[in-house]
Motif scaffolding. Structure first.
Motif, mmCIF file in Angstrom:
data_model
loop_
_atom_site.group_PDB
_atom_site.id
_atom_site.type_symbol
_atom_site.label_atom_id
_atom_site.label_comp_id
_atom_site.label_asym_id
_atom_site.label_seq_id
_atom_site.Cartn_x
_atom_site.Cartn_y
_atom_site.Cartn_z
ATOM 1 N N LEU A 6 0.831 -1.207 0.000
ATOM 2 C CA LEU A 6 0.000 0.000 0.000
ATOM 3 C C LEU A 6 0.862 1.253 0.000
ATOM 4 C CD1 LEU A 6 -1.637 -2.280 1.901
ATOM 5 C CD2 LEU A 6 -3.271 -0.408 1.958
ATOM 6 N N HIS A 7 0.364 2.279 -0.681
ATOM 7 C CA HIS A 7 1.003 3.593 -0.712
ATOM 8 C C HIS A 7 0.165 4.522 0.158
ATOM 9 C CE1 HIS A 7 2.009 7.480 -3.026
ATOM 10 N NE2 HIS A 7 3.025 7.198 -2.237
ATOM 11 N N LEU A 8 0.736 4.989 1.294
ATOM 12 C CA LEU A 8 -0.062 5.687 2.298
ATOM 13 C C LEU A 8 0.494 7.068 2.660
ATOM 14 C CD1 LEU A 8 -0.622 2.615 4.673
ATOM 15 C CD2 LEU A 8 -2.097 3.413 2.808
ATOM 16 N N PRO A 9 0.761 7.934 1.685
ATOM 17 C CA PRO A 9 1.306 9.259 2.007
ATOM 18 C C PRO A 9 0.325 10.149 2.750
ATOM 19 C CG PRO A 9 0.707 9.159 -0.301
ATOM 20 C CD PRO A 9 0.571 7.761 0.231
ATOM 21 N N ILE A 27 -0.815 7.624 10.550
ATOM 22 C CA ILE A 27 -0.291 6.315 10.174
ATOM 23 C C ILE A 27 -0.078 5.409 11.385
ATOM 24 C CG2 ILE A 27 2.128 7.080 10.181
ATOM 25 C CD1 ILE A 27 0.499 4.599 7.712
ATOM 26 N N GLY A 28 0.426 5.972 12.497
ATOM 27 C CA GLY A 28 0.681 5.155 13.682
ATOM 28 C C GLY A 28 -0.590 4.546 14.233
ATOM 29 N N GLN A 29 -1.648 5.326 14.299
ATOM 30 C CA GLN A 29 -2.925 4.844 14.825
ATOM 31 C C GLN A 29 -3.499 3.732 13.958
ATOM 32 O OE1 GLN A 29 -5.880 7.929 14.977
ATOM 33 N NE2 GLN A 29 -7.541 6.539 15.567
ATOM 34 N N VAL A 30 -3.450 3.918 12.649
ATOM 35 C CA VAL A 30 -4.022 2.922 11.735
ATOM 36 C C VAL A 30 -3.216 1.624 11.786
ATOM 37 C CG1 VAL A 30 -4.438 2.373 9.307
ATOM 38 C CG2 VAL A 30 -5.086 4.608 10.206
ATOM 39 N N LEU A 31 -1.897 1.716 11.733
ATOM 40 C CA LEU A 31 -1.070 0.510 11.733
ATOM 41 C C LEU A 31 -1.147 -0.217 13.072
ATOM 42 C CD1 LEU A 31 2.093 1.629 9.729
ATOM 43 C CD2 LEU A 31 -0.039 0.601 8.917
ATOM 44 N N GLN A 49 -10.314 -1.147 4.048
ATOM 45 C CA GLN A 49 -10.556 -0.094 5.029
ATOM 46 C C GLN A 49 -9.352 0.837 5.156
ATOM 47 O OE1 GLN A 49 -11.856 -1.897 8.686
ATOM 48 N NE2 GLN A 49 -13.738 -2.692 7.786
ATOM 49 N N VAL A 50 -8.149 0.269 5.155
ATOM 50 C CA VAL A 50 -6.953 1.101 5.227
ATOM 51 C C VAL A 50 -6.869 1.998 3.988
ATOM 52 C CG1 VAL A 50 -4.425 1.107 5.250
ATOM 53 C CG2 VAL A 50 -5.672 -0.515 6.685
ATOM 54 N N THR A 60 -17.254 7.482 3.622
ATOM 55 C CA THR A 60 -17.642 6.831 4.877
ATOM 56 C C THR A 60 -16.410 6.305 5.597
ATOM 57 O OG1 THR A 60 -17.993 4.771 3.662
ATOM 58 C CG2 THR A 60 -19.894 6.193 4.006
ATOM 59 N N PRO A 61 -15.666 7.198 6.289
ATOM 60 C CA PRO A 61 -14.467 6.732 6.980
ATOM 61 C C PRO A 61 -14.811 5.811 8.139
ATOM 62 C CG PRO A 61 -14.983 9.005 7.595
ATOM 63 C CD PRO A 61 -15.910 8.640 6.492
ATOM 64 N N ASN A 62 -13.937 4.866 8.376
ATOM 65 C CA ASN A 62 -14.070 3.955 9.506
ATOM 66 C C ASN A 62 -12.767 4.026 10.297
ATOM 67 O OD1 ASN A 62 -14.213 1.840 11.300
ATOM 68 N ND2 ASN A 62 -14.825 0.313 9.787
ATOM 69 N N PRO A 63 -12.778 4.578 11.503
ATOM 70 C CA PRO A 63 -11.522 4.825 12.209
ATOM 71 C C PRO A 63 -10.801 3.590 12.676
ATOM 72 C CG PRO A 63 -13.396 5.268 13.634
ATOM 73 C CD PRO A 63 -13.948 4.999 12.271
ATOM 74 N N ASN A 64 -11.425 2.430 12.635
ATOM 75 C CA ASN A 64 -10.776 1.225 13.164
ATOM 76 C C ASN A 64 -10.884 0.093 12.159
ATOM 77 O OD1 ASN A 64 -9.866 -0.976 14.558
ATOM 78 N ND2 ASN A 64 -10.930 -0.476 16.459
ATOM 79 N N PRO A 65 -9.736 -0.360 11.576
ATOM 80 C CA PRO A 65 -9.806 -1.443 10.582
ATOM 81 C C PRO A 65 -10.403 -2.721 11.137
ATOM 82 C CG PRO A 65 -7.677 -0.363 10.516
ATOM 83 C CD PRO A 65 -8.385 0.152 11.731
ATOM 84 N N GLY A 66 -10.461 -2.882 12.448
ATOM 85 C CA GLY A 66 -10.990 -4.107 13.018
ATOM 86 C C GLY A 66 -12.477 -4.124 13.159
ATOM 87 N N ASP A 67 -13.145 -3.041 12.799
ATOM 88 C CA ASP A 67 -14.588 -2.947 13.015
ATOM 89 C C ASP A 67 -15.413 -3.447 11.842
ATOM 90 O OD1 ASP A 67 -14.207 -1.932 15.482
ATOM 91 O OD2 ASP A 67 -14.501 0.173 14.937
ATOM 92 N N ALA A 68 -14.750 -4.022 10.817
ATOM 93 C CA ALA A 68 -15.499 -4.478 9.644
ATOM 94 C C ALA A 68 -16.393 -5.643 10.000
ATOM 95 C CB ALA A 68 -14.525 -4.886 8.536
#
Length: 376
Positions: free
Chosen positions: A179-182, A190-194, A244-245, A368-376
């Motif tokens: 993934l390219h995440l600039p 980035i820290g929160q998502v990873l 989601q990311v 529709t942002p989702n702040p937590n990738p684990g919430d899918a």
């Protein structure tokens, strides 16, 4: 197939464009397999490794998908040639360090790559552009099934496929996406998502996998274990998280344009200026600036074909590729000079960034942002 013929053209997965998820550059599926009644490579003696190679290589070369493939023992390749294959993600760094008794068989379009006598007897991988983990698995699964008609793999009814590393035990599957995440990096998210990705049992690595740093805002996300789950379950979960990311990244880019468009324009403009006119540039600096140029291509500062150009350059300016291009061993200073020359040449026709385009409607952002990738 000769080595130069293999490398002459970019791989199919390097020219796939953005697709539905512009932040996802590639998807990769890898399967680990070992031969039954043969010592695993790490414990095998030289003659045992040779015997396993003599059994596997003809079977791999006979696969319909590998017709006309590049097939060579690693001992017959130069150190530069092996490093080029590493830079193209076709073999691992560990495999490149091996010599006699190991080989690589690579499909001519570089969508399939098989490492023989790596950590396991067989490390098979399929690479596709964008988010195509399911398609990559389907293609590799067919290849794996065909191989099982001529090779007997080490398999336990309870444990599944037996592998050298316990984390691969079971399906032997490692699924990953680059993934390219600039946007997430520039917005300090980035820290929160990873961290959220790590908490749900997935691994985050750098450009060349385990033990490497993230360069050019590129990250690999993959599963960490395979025992007790089906391949389909692993891939579905990973695709969900990666989607989601990617949506987080797209939303971060949109918010940066809304909140601080001058900062975005400044960073993209500076990157363009350095790459267009620098005469000396090291690998890390070049990758970071190309990352911003690629971002500009997705935001409308440059034509969309700029994204594909950046993806190609990300590979071609790597140290071994530069030495292969020059036909000789280069000092670090020579590499920095030639790297800058190649980038200047490729970007010669790229006009200055159009800041007005940054607000156009041709952006593929999620609402529709989702702040937590684990919430899918």
């Amino acid at each position: 197939m000769r080595f130069n013929t293999l490398i002459k053209h970019p791989a199919d997965w390097m020219t796939g464009g953005q697709g539905e998820h512009g932040a996802v550059i590639t998807s990769r599926i890898r399967l680990a397999r070992n031969l039954r009644r043969h010592p695993f490579p790490g414990w095998a003696k030289r003659d045992q490794r040779a015997a396993a190679l003599d059994l596997m290589r003809p079977a791999v070369e006979a696969l319909p998908a590998m017709k006309g493939a590049f097939s060579h023992e690693l001992g017959d390749l130069t150190s530069v040639q092996k490093q080029v294959l590493v830079e193209r993600h076709l073999i691992s760094r560990e495999h490149a360090a091996r010599g006699d008794g190991s080989a690589a068989v690579i499909e001519r379009r570089q969508t399939f790559s098989l490492m023989l006598n790596e950590e396991d007897h067989l490390r098979m991988q399929a690479i596709r552009p964008g988010l195509q983990l399911t398609a990559a698995f389907s293609a590799l699964s067919e290849l794996d099934t065909n191989l099982e008609e001529s090779l007997e793999f080490a398999f336990d009814p309870t444990l599944g496929y037996l592998t050298t590393c316990p984390t691969n035990l079971g399906t032997g599957l490692r699924a990953s996406a680059m993934l390219h995440l600039p946007g997430l990096v520039l917005s300090d998210q980035i820290g929160q998502v990873l961290q959220a990705v790590n908490k749900i049992g997935l691994a985050v690595r750098g450009l060349y996998g385990e033990g490497t740093e993230s360069l050019g805002n590129l990250y690999q996300i993959s599963n960490q274990s395979t025992l007790g789950e089906s391949e389909e379950t692993i891939i579905r979960r990973l695709e969900r998280v990666i989607s989601q990311v990617a949506n987080h990244e797209q939303n971060a880019r949109e918010k940066l344009l809304e909140d601080d468009p001058e900062m975005v324009s400044d960073k993209i403009g500076r990157a363009y200026g350095v790459l267009r006119y620098a005469h000396i540039i090291d690998s890390k600096e070049a990758l970071n600036h190309l990352s911003l140029l690629r971002l500009g291509g997705t935001l409308g500062y440059f034509p969309t074909k700029t994204v594909m150009l950046c993806d190609s350059l990300l590979m071609d300016i790597q140290p071994a590729h530069l030495q292969l291009h020059s036909g000789r061993k280069l000092s670090p200073e020579e590499r920095d000079s030639i790297r800058a020359e190649i980038v200047r040449s490729r970007l010669q026709s790229l006009e200055t960034p159009d800041n007005r385009m940054s607000s156009n409607d041709d952006k593929n952002f999620s609402d529709t942002p989702n702040p937590n990738p684990g919430d899918a």
